[in-house]
Design a protein around this motif. Structure first.
Motif, PDB file in Angstrom:
ATOM      1  N   ASP A   1       0.844  -1.219   0.000  1.00 35.97           N
ATOM      2  CA  ASP A   1       0.000   0.000   0.000  1.00 35.97           C
ATOM      3  C   ASP A   1       0.872   1.259   0.000  1.00 35.97           C
ATOM      4  O   ASP A   1       0.612   2.216  -0.730  1.00 35.97           O
ATOM      5  N   GLU A   2       1.900   1.201   0.869  1.00 30.65           N
ATOM      6  CA  GLU A   2       2.811   2.365   0.943  1.00 30.65           C
ATOM      7  C   GLU A   2       3.467   2.635  -0.406  1.00 30.65           C
ATOM      8  O   GLU A   2       3.540   3.769  -0.868  1.00 30.65           O
TER       9      GLU A   2
ATOM     10  N   GLU B   1       2.377   1.814  -3.285  1.00 34.56           N
ATOM     11  CA  GLU B   1       1.377   2.335  -4.208  1.00 34.56           C
ATOM     12  C   GLU B   1       1.169   3.826  -3.977  1.00 34.56           C
ATOM     13  O   GLU B   1       1.063   4.617  -4.912  1.00 34.56           O
ATOM     14  N   GLN B   2       1.127   4.176  -2.679  1.00 31.83           N
ATOM     15  CA  GLN B   2       0.927   5.591  -2.319  1.00 31.83           C
ATOM     16  C   GLN B   2       2.065   6.459  -2.892  1.00 31.83           C
ATOM     17  O   GLN B   2       1.831   7.537  -3.428  1.00 31.83           O
TER      18      GLN B   2
ATOM     19  N   ASN C   1       1.642   6.700  -6.594  1.00 29.16           N
ATOM     20  CA  ASN C   1       0.506   7.576  -6.899  1.00 29.16           C
ATOM     21  C   ASN C   1       0.867   9.053  -6.726  1.00 29.16           C
ATOM     22  O   ASN C   1       0.510   9.903  -7.537  1.00 29.16           O
ATOM     23  N   ASN C   2       1.534   9.296  -5.605  1.00 27.61           N
ATOM     24  CA  ASN C   2       1.964  10.670  -5.314  1.00 27.61           C
ATOM     25  C   ASN C   2       2.775  11.262  -6.463  1.00 27.61           C
ATOM     26  O   ASN C   2       2.518  12.369  -6.926  1.00 27.61           O
TER      27      ASN C   2
ATOM     28  N   GLN D   1      -5.660   6.619   8.753  1.00 30.61           N
ATOM     29  CA  GLN D   1      -4.258   6.418   8.371  1.00 30.61           C
ATOM     30  C   GLN D   1      -3.350   6.391   9.589  1.00 30.61           C
ATOM     31  O   GLN D   1      -2.393   5.633   9.650  1.00 30.61           O
TER      32      GLN D   1
ATOM     33  N   GLU E   1      -6.698  16.294  -2.447  1.00 32.00           N
ATOM     34  CA  GLU E   1      -5.283  15.928  -2.389  1.00 32.00           C
ATOM     35  C   GLU E   1      -4.525  16.953  -1.560  1.00 32.00           C
ATOM     36  O   GLU E   1      -3.717  16.616  -0.682  1.00 32.00           O
TER      37      GLU E   1
ATOM     38  N   ASN F   1      -2.850  16.188   2.075  1.00 30.52           N
ATOM     39  CA  ASN F   1      -1.396  16.334   2.231  1.00 30.52           C
ATOM     40  C   ASN F   1      -1.058  17.203   3.433  1.00 30.52           C
ATOM     41  O   ASN F   1      -0.196  16.861   4.236  1.00 30.52           O
TER      42      ASN F   1
ATOM     43  N   ASN G   1      -2.066  15.456   6.685  1.00 31.72           N
ATOM     44  CA  ASN G   1      -1.131  14.378   7.029  1.00 31.72           C
ATOM     45  C   ASN G   1       0.157  14.928   7.622  1.00 31.72           C
ATOM     46  O   ASN G   1       0.697  14.375   8.571  1.00 31.72           O
TER      47      ASN G   1
END
Lengths: 688, 120
Positions: A505-506, A508-509, A512-513, A544, A573, A577, A580
């Protein structure tokens, strides 16, 4: 006869002496018969007066002189009637001719002189000319000639009417002296001739009958050679010029000196000349004339030029805006032009010059400083004066001034306006500098933006970033698979699988970023409810960060019914960001995050993401929006770069307020309507 | 006596798997996930071997290494990093002498175990 004590040095002495005696005799005695003189003497004697004694003494003296002279062997005395008939002659004259006295009396004088001389003599006595000097040749009885110098006087006062006295002098007696005199005369003559030839103007001499006896080269050059000619025989000179000459010469022959400016045409060129004609007078008679023509053309031109220059100077001195002046050391004006008066607001230079220049100093102390300077240096250049006008206006003057030991003179200009302009210019310069500085900064920022954009699009950088970021999850996955492989009885295998999934997942993140960042395009505008989006983001963040469950406060109720024009995906997004980052910041010290909002003028909204984390290091503050900048152990360094890019695409902005150890607030500003651009600027980082 | 290892990395899953690996090989393993808690553990306990992530929140691996070596020059320190240029980074910080080895993620697990096992 004893005449040894009479030693004439030259002809003139004798003549003069003899003449005096004869004239005295003529005046007082000559016309008297001897008896009458004796009677007179007798009368005077009887009175024994002082006058008589004086007369007797003088008569005796005179008689002695007379007799002495009368009997000199080189002087002949002859008395003639005005018809030229001899009525008296001394023995010397008779001796020269070899004729007795009684034979000579009543004879015509001309019969005893040579024929050519007799004609001349006749013509000279006819108009009864007086005081003539000439040479004669006496004709002796044997017809031989005897040269004498003759001095002829006409005596008009006497009972017997006018008669002529002739004093004749034997030339032989003075031959030596005369020769010497002639030599000297000739020397003088040649010197004069040389002088005349060399003088730079035309010069000529005419004798008594108008014949040109002398003409220098300049004159010959101008008019042709006239030597030996009379004026009427001259050719090649215009009638106009000739008429001037005739007229002036005639006047000169009458004894007048003419000084006249005339215009001649010399060889076709018009010339202005000074014509000077002067009579040559000898013994009261005009025996010729001297003339010269001085060319004034060049002089005239020079004079005209001089006058023009003078006028120009005067005009300049009066019109130029430069003060020209001269003062005494005491400050009294000696000269000042109009400009000085105008500068100090005086209506005339006269008014100005009545006052001392010290009055024109704003601070009289300056005068002393100036005087010291100019006395020691002799001059000052570009010296600034603070002066004051008659009405008290301050003036700045710039002067170049010299001191000659007595007077101070120089010039100065009024730089008051210049000074003012300088001040304005300085101000302008400063504001321009400010603008230039701002522009330079903006340019730098633009360059930086450009560089970053280029940086982002660089596939190499992107690839390196992906590779690097993926190493971390890969390392964990590798360990998990290792453990799964080596674990006995498949104990805890689920945990390993969960870890692997987490790392996938990480990964992929991360991917994606990066892809998101490289693909950000113009917003796809929609009406969106920002309130909903914020809530979604917060919910996601709590998921998260499930491990420490961040405390997030929602204080954006004011946005509840607000919709804005924005791209929902991009805005989400951006918000997540930022959120987070805020949650990351508080993870170490169990702080809180607060999301609040503000609604401004119906034009903008502001969203505040405030955390109570460690704050941002001062050194990092300027870099936090730079792509790939991160302080986190793991992170692409793209979160804030992406967020700011999105804000800018929406004509909004993100500002940062941070205080170390206390926390950070990010302020997102977004326009409500698409048209209301708020800012295209980079974020302002403010450190409180 | 079992050798003691401290593994410090902010990647929690990585730490878990590392602990598993070294426990299975007979070591006593402690985990820390940030620089500050790692420093506390270093000062409080004594370990034979340290496996530290280069980049951690709070203090980084090199800073921790200095503390370790100052306390116990005999302790063995290994630095791991996701960055491929870890050697250059250590040289740049004049820290190469502080460490007994460094690893780029992802690394060969068997090889690393062998390396650790060699430590007497």
């Amino acid at each position: 006869m004893d005449n040894s004590n009479f030693q004439p040095q030259k002809e003139g002495d004798v003549i003069e002496f003899a003449k005096n005696i004869l004239l005295e005799k003529a005046d007082k005695l000559a016309s008297m018969p001897v008896e009458e003189i004796n009677t007179l003497i007798g009368v005077l004697k009887s009175t024994e007066s002082r006058e008589f004694l004086e007369l007797e003494r003088r008569t005796k003296e005179f008689c002695e002189k007379y007799h002495k002279l009368y009997n000199l062997d080189f002087l002949g005395f002859v008395k003639l009637t005005n018809e030229g008939v001899i009525c008296e002659a001394n023995p010397t004259f008779c001796n020269w001719l070899g004729i007795s006295v009684k034979d000579i009396i009543n004879k015509k004088f001309s019969t005893y002189i040579s024929d050519p001389d007799s004609q001349l003599f006749e013509s000279n006595i006819k108009p009864a000319s007086i005081k003539l000097q000439f040479g004669l040749h006496l004709k002796k009885r044997d017809n031989s000639l005897f040269p004498v110098s003759a001095n002829m006087d006409l005596l008009a006062n006497g009972k017997e009417g006018p008669f002529i006295i002739l004093i004749l002098m034997a030339k032989s007696k003075f031959t030596g002296l005369e020769k010497e005199a002639q030599r000297r005369f000739s020397l003088k003559n040649s010197q004069i001739a040389a002088l005349i030839q060399n003088i730079p103007f035309d010069f000529f001499m005419l004798d008594s009958d108008g014949t040109c006896t002398l003409q220098n080269d300049t004159s010959k050059n101008n008019w042709g050679d006239f030597t030996g000619k009379k004026l009427k025989d001259v050719s090649g000179v215009s009638d106009k010029v000739l008429s001037i000459w005739f007229n002036n010469n005639r006047r000169a022959f009458c004894g007048e000196t003419i000084k006249e400016e005339v215009e001649y045409e010399v060889k076709g060129i018009k010339k202005r000349m000074l014509n000077i004609i002067s009579p040559v007078v000898n013994e009261g008679r005009v025996c010729g004339i001297l003339g010269c023509n001085i060319d004034l053309t060049e002089l005239k031109t020079a004079l005209i030029k001089l006058k023009e220059a003078e006028e120009k100077f005067k005009y300049l001195a009066d019109k130029i805006p430069v003060g020209i002046f001269k003062t005494k050391i005491s400050g009294e004006f000696v000269y000042a032009n109009t400009a000085v008066a105008a500068m100090f607001e005086f209506s005339s230079t006269g008014d100005l010059m009545r006052e001392n220049i010290i009055k024109r100093y704003n601070n009289p102390q300056d005068r002393l400083v100036f005087l010291n300077e100019i006395k020691s240096q002799g001059k000052v250049s570009n010296y600034e004066f603070n002066m004051v006008t008659r009405t008290g206006k301050a003036k700045h003057m710039l002067g170049n001034i010299i001191f000659d030991g007595e007077e101070i003179s120089g010039m100065f200009v009024d730089i008051t306006e210049h000074k003012k302009a300088e001040a304005v210019l300085e101000e302008d310069r400063n504001s321009f500098k400010k603008i230039a500085d701002e522009s330079a900064l903006a340019l730098l920022k633009a360059q930086k933006d450009l560089f970053n954009a280029k940086h982002l699009s660089d596939i190499g950088t992107l690839a390196a970033t992906i590779a690097h970021e993926l190493r971390n999850p890969l390392a964990a996955i590798k360990l998990a698979t290792y453990n799964m492989k080596h674990s006995k009885l498949n104990l805890g295998i689920d945990k390993h699988i969960a870890n692997i999934n987490k790392k996938i997942d990480e990964s992929e993140q991360i991917i994606n970023n990066l892809l998101f960042y490289s693909r950000i395009k113009s917003p796809h505008y929609q009406k969106i409810n920002i309130n909903e989006i914020l809530n979604e983001c917060i919910d996601q963040a709590r998921e998260q960060f499930e491990k420490f469950k961040p405390e997030i406060h929602r204080k954006f109720q004011c946005l509840e019914n607000i919709t804005i024009d924005a791209d929902p995906t991009q805005i989400k997004e951006m918000c997540s960001n930022i959120l987070n980052n805020a949650c990351d910041a508080i993870s170490e010290k169990n702080g809180t995050v607060e999301v609040s909002a503000e609604y401004i003028n119906g034009d903008y909204i502001k969203i505040y993401f405030k955390d109570t984390g460690m704050g941002i290091d001062e050194a990092h503050l300027a870099k936090i929006f730079e792509p790939f900048f991160t302080t986190k152990a793991r992170g692409t360094g793209l979160g804030l770069a992406v967020s700011l890019h999105i804000a800018h695409l929406h004509h909004g902005n993100i500002d940062v307020l941070s205080r170390q150890y206390e926390g950070t607030t990010l302020v997102v500003t977004l326009p409500i309507n698409r048209a209301n651009g708020y800012s295209n600027h980079e974020p302002e980082s403010i450190r409180e | 006596m079992k050798k003691r290892i401290l593994i410090s990395d902010d990647d929690v899953e990585f730490c878990e798997e590392m602990r598993e690996v070294f426990k299975a090989n007979g070591y006593t393993v402690d985990n820390e996930s940030d620089g500050l808690s790692c420093e506390r553990a270093v000062r409080k306990n004594s370990y034979d071997i340290f496996i530290l992530d280069y980049k951690m929140p709070g203090l980084n691996g090199i800073e921790i290494s200095r503390i370790i070596k100052a306390k116990d020059p005999e302790a063995k320190v290994f630095i791991i990093s996701g960055k491929h240029n870890i050697k250059e980074m250590l040289e740049a910080e004049n820290a190469l002498h502080l460490v007994d080895g460094f690893l780029n993620k992802p690394f060969d697990v068997d090889g690393f175990i062998e390396q650790i096992k060699k430590i007497k």
